[in-house]
Design a protein around this motif. Sequence first.
Motif, PDB file in Angstrom:
ATOM      1  N   SER A  29       8.048   4.543   7.170  1.00  0.00           N
ATOM      2  CA  SER A  29       8.853   5.730   6.819  1.00  0.00           C
ATOM      3  C   SER A  29      10.050   5.881   7.747  1.00  0.00           C
ATOM      4  O   SER A  29      11.164   6.163   7.296  1.00  0.00           O
ATOM      5  CB  SER A  29       7.994   6.994   6.883  1.00  0.00           C
ATOM      6  OG  SER A  29       6.985   6.987   5.905  1.00  0.00           O
TER       7      SER A  29
ATOM      8  N   GLU B  61       0.834  -1.205   0.000  1.00  0.00           N
ATOM      9  CA  GLU B  61       0.000   0.000   0.000  1.00  0.00           C
ATOM     10  C   GLU B  61       0.867   1.253   0.000  1.00  0.00           C
ATOM     11  O   GLU B  61       0.603   2.220  -0.726  1.00  0.00           O
ATOM     12  CB  GLU B  61      -0.907  -0.031   1.230  1.00  0.00           C
ATOM     13  CG  GLU B  61      -1.914   1.080   1.330  1.00  0.00           C
ATOM     14  CD  GLU B  61      -2.750   0.936   2.599  1.00  0.00           C
ATOM     15  OE1 GLU B  61      -3.830   0.340   2.525  1.00  0.00           O
ATOM     16  OE2 GLU B  61      -2.293   1.416   3.666  1.00  0.00           O
ATOM     17  N   TYR B  62       1.924   1.228   0.809  1.00  0.00           N
ATOM     18  CA  TYR B  62       2.842   2.364   0.940  1.00  0.00           C
ATOM     19  C   TYR B  62       3.535   2.659  -0.393  1.00  0.00           C
ATOM     20  O   TYR B  62       3.657   3.813  -0.811  1.00  0.00           O
ATOM     21  CB  TYR B  62       3.870   2.035   2.021  1.00  0.00           C
ATOM     22  CG  TYR B  62       4.866   3.120   2.351  1.00  0.00           C
ATOM     23  CD1 TYR B  62       4.625   4.024   3.385  1.00  0.00           C
ATOM     24  CD2 TYR B  62       6.072   3.213   1.659  1.00  0.00           C
ATOM     25  CE1 TYR B  62       5.557   4.994   3.712  1.00  0.00           C
ATOM     26  CE2 TYR B  62       7.004   4.179   1.969  1.00  0.00           C
ATOM     27  CZ  TYR B  62       6.747   5.071   3.003  1.00  0.00           C
ATOM     28  OH  TYR B  62       7.662   6.037   3.314  1.00  0.00           O
ATOM     29  N   GLU B  63       4.003   1.600  -1.064  1.00  0.00           N
ATOM     30  CA  GLU B  63       4.724   1.778  -2.332  1.00  0.00           C
ATOM     31  C   GLU B  63       3.782   2.215  -3.451  1.00  0.00           C
ATOM     32  O   GLU B  63       4.158   3.018  -4.316  1.00  0.00           O
ATOM     33  CB  GLU B  63       5.431   0.469  -2.722  1.00  0.00           C
ATOM     34  CG  GLU B  63       6.517   0.029  -1.757  1.00  0.00           C
ATOM     35  CD  GLU B  63       7.670   1.022  -1.671  1.00  0.00           C
ATOM     36  OE1 GLU B  63       7.871   1.795  -2.629  1.00  0.00           O
ATOM     37  OE2 GLU B  63       8.369   1.025  -0.630  1.00  0.00           O
ATOM     38  N   GLU B  64       2.544   1.713  -3.442  1.00  0.00           N
ATOM     39  CA  GLU B  64       1.607   2.009  -4.542  1.00  0.00           C
ATOM     40  C   GLU B  64       0.892   3.341  -4.368  1.00  0.00           C
ATOM     41  O   GLU B  64       0.627   4.044  -5.351  1.00  0.00           O
ATOM     42  CB  GLU B  64       0.579   0.882  -4.659  1.00  0.00           C
ATOM     43  CG  GLU B  64       1.173  -0.443  -5.126  1.00  0.00           C
ATOM     44  CD  GLU B  64       0.138  -1.540  -5.217  1.00  0.00           C
ATOM     45  OE1 GLU B  64      -1.011  -1.318  -4.735  1.00  0.00           O
ATOM     46  OE2 GLU B  64       0.463  -2.619  -5.758  1.00  0.00           O
ATOM     47  N   GLU B  65       0.564   3.698  -3.129  1.00  0.00           N
ATOM     48  CA  GLU B  65      -0.260   4.886  -2.896  1.00  0.00           C
ATOM     49  C   GLU B  65       0.451   6.004  -2.150  1.00  0.00           C
ATOM     50  O   GLU B  65      -0.071   7.101  -1.990  1.00  0.00           O
ATOM     51  CB  GLU B  65      -1.522   4.488  -2.118  1.00  0.00           C
ATOM     52  CG  GLU B  65      -2.349   3.406  -2.798  1.00  0.00           C
ATOM     53  CD  GLU B  65      -3.525   2.959  -1.957  1.00  0.00           C
ATOM     54  OE1 GLU B  65      -3.963   3.742  -1.084  1.00  0.00           O
ATOM     55  OE2 GLU B  65      -3.999   1.820  -2.154  1.00  0.00           O
ATOM     56  N   GLY B  66       1.653   5.713  -1.628  1.00  0.00           N
ATOM     57  CA  GLY B  66       2.367   6.711  -0.849  1.00  0.00           C
ATOM     58  C   GLY B  66       1.956   6.677   0.617  1.00  0.00           C
ATOM     59  O   GLY B  66       0.983   6.014   0.993  1.00  0.00           O
ATOM     60  N   ALA B  67       2.696   7.394   1.457  1.00  0.00           N
ATOM     61  CA  ALA B  67       2.431   7.393   2.900  1.00  0.00           C
ATOM     62  C   ALA B  67       1.135   8.131   3.222  1.00  0.00           C
ATOM     63  O   ALA B  67       0.880   9.218   2.699  1.00  0.00           O
ATOM     64  CB  ALA B  67       3.597   8.033   3.641  1.00  0.00           C
ATOM     65  N   LYS B  68       0.315   7.524   4.086  1.00  0.00           N
ATOM     66  CA  LYS B  68      -0.928   8.156   4.530  1.00  0.00           C
ATOM     67  C   LYS B  68      -0.719   8.718   5.936  1.00  0.00           C
ATOM     68  O   LYS B  68      -0.303   7.981   6.839  1.00  0.00           O
ATOM     69  CB  LYS B  68      -2.068   7.127   4.537  1.00  0.00           C
ATOM     70  CG  LYS B  68      -2.402   6.591   3.165  1.00  0.00           C
ATOM     71  CD  LYS B  68      -3.519   5.562   3.241  1.00  0.00           C
ATOM     72  CE  LYS B  68      -3.848   5.008   1.859  1.00  0.00           C
ATOM     73  NZ  LYS B  68      -4.914   3.967   1.911  1.00  0.00           N
TER      74      LYS B  68
ATOM     75  N   HIS C  37       2.232   3.267   8.351  1.00  0.00           N
ATOM     76  CA  HIS C  37       2.995   3.989   7.326  1.00  0.00           C
ATOM     77  C   HIS C  37       4.100   4.832   7.965  1.00  0.00           C
ATOM     78  O   HIS C  37       5.187   4.984   7.386  1.00  0.00           O
ATOM     79  CB  HIS C  37       2.057   4.866   6.494  1.00  0.00           C
ATOM     80  CG  HIS C  37       1.265   4.084   5.496  1.00  0.00           C
ATOM     81  ND1 HIS C  37       0.629   4.652   4.404  1.00  0.00           N
ATOM     82  CD2 HIS C  37       0.992   2.749   5.416  1.00  0.00           C
ATOM     83  CE1 HIS C  37       0.011   3.714   3.710  1.00  0.00           C
ATOM     84  NE2 HIS C  37       0.213   2.560   4.323  1.00  0.00           N
TER      85      HIS C  37
ATOM     86  N   LYS D 129      12.725   3.264   7.020  1.00  0.00           N
ATOM     87  CA  LYS D 129      13.412   3.477   5.746  1.00  0.00           C
ATOM     88  C   LYS D 129      14.535   4.501   5.879  1.00  0.00           C
ATOM     89  O   LYS D 129      15.446   4.554   5.054  1.00  0.00           O
ATOM     90  CB  LYS D 129      12.407   3.934   4.674  1.00  0.00           C
ATOM     91  CG  LYS D 129      11.583   2.795   4.073  1.00  0.00           C
ATOM     92  CD  LYS D 129      10.633   3.305   3.011  1.00  0.00           C
ATOM     93  CE  LYS D 129       9.931   2.157   2.306  1.00  0.00           C
ATOM     94  NZ  LYS D 129      10.831   1.371   1.446  1.00  0.00           N
TER      95      LYS D 129
END
Length: 455
Positions: free
Chosen positions: A283, A266-273, A279, A286
């Motif tokens: 982050s 979800e993080y890679e496809e939609e970005g951090a929420k 998430h 990483k």
Amino acid sequence: YQRRVRGGIIGSVSLAWFLANVKTTYDTHCTYADHPGPKRVSFWTGNYSQMVAAQSTNTLFDLFRGWILEHGDTICFWRNTAPKWITSDPDVIRAMLTEITIFKKTDAIPNRTLFGQRITGTSSFLTVTDGQMWATKRKIMSPYFTKIHLTDMFENCHDYIRRGMESMMTDVKLGETNVDLVWFYGELFQFFLGSLGFDMGTGLVSENAKFHNKVIQGILKWVPLQFGATWQVAKMRFDPEVNETISLIVKLRNICGQILKKKLIEYEEEGAKPDDIAHHVISSNKKVDVNKGVNEIWTYMMDDMMTIFLVIDNMAKTLSIMMVRLMREKRVYDKLCEEVRKADLTNLQTMDKSLRYTEMVILEILRLHPTLMRGIRVTNEEVKLNNGLTIPKKGMIFFGQLILHKHPNYWKNPLEFWPERFESGSKNITPFTYLPFVAGPRVCMGKHLAMMSMK
């Protein structure tokens, strides 16, 4: 003849080793002879037998408080042949919590595993001992817990608490059903985790709150007992309930792994929420040292997820204690109920304003029954305290909330349950004597979320 010679050599070496230990221990005793504290019970075990006896009756901090009231605010006691220090001096505690290059957290305590089974390890955003990793994780995780962000999350959090209560009350008949408050609130707050993003739109966490709570209660029951006497720990290792808890921890870590795998996609496809705590975990990890391997980073993220499951239970413990106290304090109970009935829960600001007395009650519960009971630091160098005592390099020094929060020097009628003492906020409180969420750079990031969810 050769056997006699070998026996003589072994005997001589053993005697030399024993005498060297005697001399080393005696020299250590002499070095700290002028440090105030309780008299050693024995040459080899120091005060350890007293501590074990107190621990077995859940009065360890009463023992420490008695020593401090008798001998002074910073004292030396002996755990076997090693000197340790405990303090209730606010200036010393200030240094311990703010001078983080001199006083560092220790990973040499067995409360992050259960007989070798990893729970949170020493790398999660709360337990991490590495200074650089801590700074990196805190910088990224902190914004999630600010009041500004919680204002945006309020409606969702409130909805989860409401639905959790409705779900759990379906099997409760007032006046008939016996309810274990610790388990009741423990399950409710595991349900609440769904509002932080763990449900992933499927009810994954909230619908399994009962199982998660069983694991957490098992961890909280057995992990502290690892501090007991050797024979008690050995006996505990073969207890069927302990072994069941270990297997349940494995299952919960597997659940954390399932959540993480889906969250990473979800993080890679939609970005951090911004409203998803998982998430933030991704982050922050990483940004950890790029030289760390993929498996190591994965372990760090798992530790963070397990930490979240565990710390949520602190609010449950506080509320269960609060309910028991309210049953015994009719004046406080009546006053709180009157406020709650009139409360405006439209948003975070109106709730804070209309539940002022409720907040005072929670703060007083956290004073008398803190969920964090002690802090431990190890010195990076020799330290001379403000009272003239010198703590050696790698010396271990403690402070105890259960001691500070009931110290007659800092609190009027310290054993009395009196929420009104917080009517002026922290105005009349000596700094670094009220530490339910600790203080300094490592102050609990989640304190605003904790207070919001409990109210």
